[in-house]
Design a protein around this motif. Structure first.
Motif, PDB file in Angstrom:
ATOM      1  N   PRO A 226      44.745  33.772  34.471  1.00 39.20           N
ATOM      2  CA  PRO A 226      46.207  33.702  34.613  1.00 39.20           C
ATOM      3  C   PRO A 226      46.651  34.186  35.991  1.00 39.20           C
ATOM      4  CG  PRO A 226      45.592  35.608  33.282  1.00 39.20           C
ATOM      5  CD  PRO A 226      44.326  34.892  33.605  1.00 39.20           C
ATOM      6  N   PRO A 227      47.168  33.311  36.854  1.00 37.06           N
ATOM      7  CA  PRO A 227      47.573  33.738  38.195  1.00 37.06           C
ATOM      8  C   PRO A 227      48.744  34.714  38.181  1.00 37.06           C
ATOM      9  CG  PRO A 227      48.244  31.467  37.781  1.00 37.06           C
ATOM     10  CD  PRO A 227      47.361  31.870  36.650  1.00 37.06           C
ATOM     11  N   SER A 228      49.488  34.753  37.079  1.00 33.13           N
ATOM     12  CA  SER A 228      50.684  35.595  37.019  1.00 33.13           C
ATOM     13  C   SER A 228      50.383  37.078  37.127  1.00 33.13           C
ATOM     14  CB  SER A 228      51.454  35.336  35.724  1.00 33.13           C
ATOM     15  OG  SER A 228      50.663  35.697  34.594  1.00 33.13           O
ATOM     16  N   ILE A 229      49.149  37.502  36.826  1.00 30.70           N
ATOM     17  CA  ILE A 229      48.854  38.937  36.841  1.00 30.70           C
ATOM     18  C   ILE A 229      48.285  39.404  38.178  1.00 30.70           C
ATOM     19  CG2 ILE A 229      48.423  38.855  34.350  1.00 30.70           C
ATOM     20  CD1 ILE A 229      45.446  39.272  34.949  1.00 30.70           C
ATOM     21  N   PHE A 230      48.015  38.469  39.083  1.00 27.57           N
ATOM     22  CA  PHE A 230      47.448  38.826  40.379  1.00 27.57           C
ATOM     23  C   PHE A 230      48.457  38.589  41.497  1.00 27.57           C
ATOM     24  CE2 PHE A 230      43.675  37.791  37.831  1.00 27.57           C
ATOM     25  CZ  PHE A 230      42.893  38.910  38.070  1.00 27.57           C
ATOM     26  N   GLU A 231      48.308  39.362  42.584  1.00 21.70           N
ATOM     27  CA  GLU A 231      49.123  39.136  43.767  1.00 21.70           C
ATOM     28  C   GLU A 231      48.742  37.786  44.379  1.00 21.70           C
ATOM     29  OE1 GLU A 231      51.564  40.810  44.683  1.00 21.70           O
ATOM     30  OE2 GLU A 231      51.327  42.770  43.711  1.00 21.70           O
ATOM     31  N   PRO A 232      49.740  36.978  44.785  1.00 21.43           N
ATOM     32  CA  PRO A 232      49.425  35.651  45.367  1.00 21.43           C
ATOM     33  C   PRO A 232      48.484  35.733  46.563  1.00 21.43           C
ATOM     34  CG  PRO A 232      51.761  35.823  44.850  1.00 21.43           C
ATOM     35  CD  PRO A 232      51.180  37.187  44.625  1.00 21.43           C
ATOM     36  N   LYS A 233      48.652  36.764  47.422  1.00 16.73           N
ATOM     37  CA  LYS A 233      47.771  36.892  48.588  1.00 16.73           C
ATOM     38  C   LYS A 233      46.319  37.102  48.163  1.00 16.73           C
ATOM     39  CE  LYS A 233      51.238  38.780  51.772  1.00 16.73           C
ATOM     40  NZ  LYS A 233      51.608  39.946  52.621  1.00 16.73           N
ATOM     41  N   HIS A 234      46.125  37.832  47.080  1.00 16.11           N
ATOM     42  CA  HIS A 234      44.765  38.090  46.601  1.00 16.11           C
ATOM     43  C   HIS A 234      44.102  36.797  46.153  1.00 16.11           C
ATOM     44  CE1 HIS A 234      41.492  40.335  44.656  1.00 16.11           C
ATOM     45  NE2 HIS A 234      41.636  39.516  43.630  1.00 16.11           N
ATOM     46  N   MET A 235      44.835  35.980  45.401  1.00 18.93           N
ATOM     47  CA  MET A 235      44.250  34.738  44.903  1.00 18.93           C
ATOM     48  C   MET A 235      44.072  33.712  46.020  1.00 18.93           C
ATOM     49  SD  MET A 235      45.522  34.184  41.023  1.00 18.93           S
ATOM     50  CE  MET A 235      43.955  33.384  40.682  1.00 18.93           C
ATOM     51  N   ALA A 236      44.875  33.826  47.073  1.00 17.94           N
ATOM     52  CA  ALA A 236      44.702  32.923  48.206  1.00 17.94           C
ATOM     53  C   ALA A 236      43.396  33.225  48.933  1.00 17.94           C
ATOM     54  CB  ALA A 236      45.883  33.052  49.162  1.00 17.94           C
ATOM     55  N   VAL A 237      43.068  34.513  49.024  1.00 14.48           N
ATOM     56  CA  VAL A 237      41.825  34.919  49.682  1.00 14.48           C
ATOM     57  C   VAL A 237      40.630  34.724  48.752  1.00 14.48           C
ATOM     58  CG1 VAL A 237      40.573  36.876  50.695  1.00 14.48           C
ATOM     59  CG2 VAL A 237      43.012  36.575  51.148  1.00 14.48           C
ATOM     60  N   ARG A 238      40.865  34.966  47.448  1.00 16.48           N
ATOM     61  CA  ARG A 238      39.793  34.840  46.463  1.00 16.48           C
ATOM     62  C   ARG A 238      40.188  33.826  45.388  1.00 16.48           C
ATOM     63  NH1 ARG A 238      37.794  40.155  43.779  1.00 16.48           N
ATOM     64  NH2 ARG A 238      36.482  38.549  42.850  1.00 16.48           N
ATOM     65  N   PRO A 239      40.165  32.556  45.703  1.00 18.21           N
ATOM     66  CA  PRO A 239      40.535  31.547  44.701  1.00 18.21           C
ATOM     67  C   PRO A 239      39.522  31.510  43.559  1.00 18.21           C
ATOM     68  CG  PRO A 239      39.580  30.501  46.631  1.00 18.21           C
ATOM     69  CD  PRO A 239      39.760  31.952  46.973  1.00 18.21           C
ATOM     70  N   VAL A 240      39.967  31.042  42.395  1.00 17.72           N
ATOM     71  CA  VAL A 240      39.091  30.905  41.236  1.00 17.72           C
ATOM     72  C   VAL A 240      38.040  29.840  41.515  1.00 17.72           C
ATOM     73  CG1 VAL A 240      38.961  30.339  38.785  1.00 17.72           C
ATOM     74  CG2 VAL A 240      40.934  31.612  39.670  1.00 17.72           C
ATOM     75  N   LYS A 241      36.783  30.203  41.289  1.00 13.81           N
ATOM     76  CA  LYS A 241      35.696  29.248  41.455  1.00 13.81           C
ATOM     77  C   LYS A 241      35.321  28.666  40.091  1.00 13.81           C
ATOM     78  CE  LYS A 241      33.247  32.492  43.409  1.00 13.81           C
ATOM     79  NZ  LYS A 241      32.140  33.257  44.047  1.00 13.81           N
ATOM     80  N   ILE A 242      35.106  27.380  40.052  1.00  9.47           N
ATOM     81  CA  ILE A 242      34.745  26.697  38.807  1.00  9.47           C
ATOM     82  C   ILE A 242      33.278  26.287  38.873  1.00  9.47           C
ATOM     83  CG2 ILE A 242      35.230  24.769  37.263  1.00  9.47           C
ATOM     84  CD1 ILE A 242      37.487  26.821  37.468  1.00  9.47           C
ATOM     85  N   ALA A 243      32.518  26.688  37.855  1.00 13.05           N
ATOM     86  CA  ALA A 243      31.094  26.336  37.803  1.00 13.05           C
ATOM     87  C   ALA A 243      30.941  24.916  37.290  1.00 13.05           C
ATOM     88  CB  ALA A 243      30.351  27.312  36.909  1.00 13.05           C
ATOM     89  N   THR A 244      30.212  24.113  38.014  1.00 15.82           N
ATOM     90  CA  THR A 244      30.000  22.721  37.596  1.00 15.82           C
ATOM     91  C   THR A 244      28.699  22.533  36.839  1.00 15.82           C
ATOM     92  OG1 THR A 244      28.989  22.263  39.742  1.00 15.82           O
ATOM     93  CG2 THR A 244      31.359  21.838  39.517  1.00 15.82           C
ATOM     94  N   GLN A 245      27.813  23.534  36.916  1.00 17.07           N
ATOM     95  CA  GLN A 245      26.541  23.453  36.210  1.00 17.07           C
ATOM     96  C   GLN A 245      26.445  24.587  35.204  1.00 17.07           C
ATOM     97  OE1 GLN A 245      23.507  23.497  39.252  1.00 17.07           O
ATOM     98  NE2 GLN A 245      23.645  21.290  39.570  1.00 17.07           N
ATOM     99  N   GLN A 246      25.799  24.310  34.086  1.00 21.26           N
ATOM    100  CA  GLN A 246      25.652  25.313  33.042  1.00 21.26           C
ATOM    101  C   GLN A 246      24.625  26.365  33.460  1.00 21.26           C
ATOM    102  OE1 GLN A 246      24.826  23.722  29.198  1.00 21.26           O
ATOM    103  NE2 GLN A 246      24.894  25.689  28.160  1.00 21.26           N
ATOM    104  N   VAL A 247      24.946  27.619  33.156  1.00 16.90           N
ATOM    105  CA  VAL A 247      24.059  28.737  33.471  1.00 16.90           C
ATOM    106  C   VAL A 247      23.163  29.012  32.271  1.00 16.90           C
ATOM    107  CG1 VAL A 247      23.946  31.180  34.090  1.00 16.90           C
ATOM    108  CG2 VAL A 247      25.749  29.725  35.040  1.00 16.90           C
TER     109      VAL A 247
END
Length: 554
Positions: free
Chosen positions: A501-522
């Motif tokens: 949920p982006p609403s709980i994080f500071e926008p600047k933080h998420m801009a520097v650390r965007p959510v990464k999506i895994a495309t392969q199963q671990v």
């Protein structure tokens, strides 16, 4: 090969393993926590640390899954998936959609990866203490002490294999109180109603949680884990059994010195919990992300709906002769009647029944070969009629509907595992659980108010990039798993139902650390086959007895 935990360092000595002590993310589970209770406790000064934590962190309502029940809800939190995908619906499990026989759930029933297996597979160490659906223990890169395990099984339940021996070196470690021991908890059945027995029973849960904290502190000092998780379930237990004293506004006013003292004893549990939370957050350090969440909320319940009795009265179910001869004064549902419930019903005449009180679910008996039941081509019409009939169940005094919501299997459990869930799942008007026993009347009033689960729990967060003093809108229980992975710097699986949920994080933080999506199963950590670390009949009896103590079985 089991990982060997080094001996404890003496005071003032550095850890012998040479690792830098660092917790990236501390995940704290508060079973059944609700803002309805926590907010007044903070304002009354009972939980000052929690109040200060929220002043510099984030809070939000947290909507749980269907049903709002401990095993499926915690499994959803730790997987980011609904029961239709992860496969845990109840304390119990059927091995096929047509099977009438049930067994106690275990970790092999979890059909998707957990946050612990995902983090472990990507090289991060994990510690998980007291969470359900973790026995037999997965062979993680770290430590596992599962919840809902009888004390005799604790050695098999822990991972690594020699972990219990290491834990026994902790001063004050108590294996019996840490795990499940009926002798320590039986006061919650009948004896808990006695004034003199409340105090020892409440104190037991404070001691157990202090025991869990000592384990966490020991492991963190000697071999810290980037993802450190702990679950406190005393919150749920006290709210089930002491709701009248915690929320006296929902019952008759507390007037006698004994009643007021019992309230003070219950409040003291939360004072001690608050201090434990403070110690854990301090131990994690200012650079750690701290997440707190409950699996569901809580509220009052004043009545019991005997669902199978209603089904019998309306022609959907027939009792067996054995059930009719059963002593009706034996109100709690015993082990034999849950694990071997089939003898209660006349299967030649039964077309719909509730197997367990915990899921609030109804199973429809399908015709199979020479076994009678509902014909496949008649299923939709039969289910629609059953739903319509359930909507007519009303309080004879007020005329209010008893069943407030009804979910079909497709609605409640979309996904490949959904076929193992009940055909219908009910939500009662006061949030209570059904009874599956024969009774003179389908609806009965409770002697006094009790606590029961609700669909909205709590979420709290604090740490790098998290907003300060912010009240977010409602989040989903499914969001906790991806948020945990994000806080660790790990990618979120693309098929995970929950989202960060982006609403709980500071926008600047998420801009520097965007959510990464895994495309392969671990690749997940292996889990021991059930036969290598399963419960004996005696152990399952202990589990069933504990369910009765906690109010899950009437």
């Amino acid at each position: 090969m089991a990982f060997a935990l080094p001996p404890a360092a003496a005071p003032g000595e550095e850890p012998q393993n040479g690792r830098i002590m660092s917790i990236k993310t501390l995940l704290i589970g508060l079973d059944g926590a609700t803002w309805t209770l926590l907010d007044p406790l903070m304002e009354q000064g009972v939980m000052p640390f929690l109040k200060s934590f929220l002043a510099t962190g984030v809070r939000a309502p947290l909507r749980t899954i269907i049903p709002p029940l401990t095993p499926p809800a915690w499994t959803s939190l730790m997987t980011g998936q609904r029961p239709g995908r992860h496969g845990v619906f109840d304390f119990f499990r059927m091995d096929s959609a047509e099977d009438k026989h049930i067994r106690f759930f275990n970790s092999n029933d979890v059909g998707v990866d957990t946050i612990w297996s995902l983090a472990s597979a990507q090289g991060q160490r994990v510690t998980t203490l007291n969470f359900p659906a973790m026995f037999p223990p997965p062979h993680l890169n770290g430590y596992v002490v599962p919840g809902w395990v009888p004390w005799r099984q604790l050695r098999l339940a822990c991972w690594p294999e020699d972990l219990l021996d290491k834990l026994k070196t902790i001063p004050g470690f108590n294996q019996r109180e840490l795990a499940m021991d009926i002798k320590l908890e039986e006061k919650a059945i009948e004896g808990v109603a006695s004034y003199n027995e409340y105090g020892p029973w409440i104190d037991l849960h404070s001691r157990r949680e202090a025991n869990l904290f000592d384990i966490l502190a020991y492991l963190t000092k000697e071999d810290p884990s980037e993802l450190t998780s702990i679950l406190f379930d005393g919150v749920d237990k006290l709210q089930h059994l002491c709701w009248r004293y915690l929320c006296p506004q929902d019952a008759t006013p507390l007037e006698t010195p004994e009643e007021l003292h019992l309230r003070e004893l219950a409040l003291d549990y939360y004072r001690k919990l608050d201090r434990v939370l403070e110690q854990m957050v301090e131990m994690a350090g200012p650079e750690a992300t701290v997440l707190m969440a409950s699996d569901h909320g809580f509220g009052p319940t004043w009545e019991v709906f005997h669902l199978n009795t209603w089904l019998e009265q309306n022609g959907y179910l027939a009792w067996s002769e054995a059930a009719l001869k059963r002593d009706s004064s034996d109100a709690p549902l015993g082990v034999g009647q849950v694990a071997k419930h089939t003898w209660l019903l006349d299967w030649s005449k039964t077309k719909a029944y509730a197997t367990t009180p915990t899921s609030n679910g109804i199973h429809i008996v399908m015709e199979s070969g020479d076994k009678p039941g509902v014909k496949p081509e008649e299923y939709e019409a039969f289910r629609a009629k059953l739903i319509a009939d359930l909507r007519t169940v009303k309080d004879p005094e007020s005329g209010e509907q008893i069943v407030s919501e009804i979910y079909t299997r497709e609605e409640a459990f979309p996904g490949p595992q959904g076929k193992y869930g009940p055909d219908l799942t009910l939500v009662l008007r006061d949030g209570g659980l059904i009874s599956i026993l024969p009774a003179p009347h389908a609806l009965e009033k409770r002697a006094t108010v009790a606590g029961s689960h609700r669909h909205v729990g709590v979420f709290m967060a604090k740490g790098p990039g998290v907003k300060k003093g912010f009240a977010a809108n409602e989040l989903s229980l499914l969001d906790v798993a991806p948020t945990t992975l994000y806080s660790l710097g790990l990618p979120v699986p693309k098929d995970m139902e929950g989202k960060v949920p982006p609403s709980i994080f500071e926008p600047k933080h998420m801009a520097v650390r965007p959510v990464k999506i895994a495309t392969q199963q671990v690749a997940a950590a292996p889990v021991a086959p059930v036969g290598e670390a399963s419960m004996t009949e005696e152990d399952e009896a202990v589990v069933m007895e504990r369910l009765r103590e906690l109010g899950y079985i009437d």
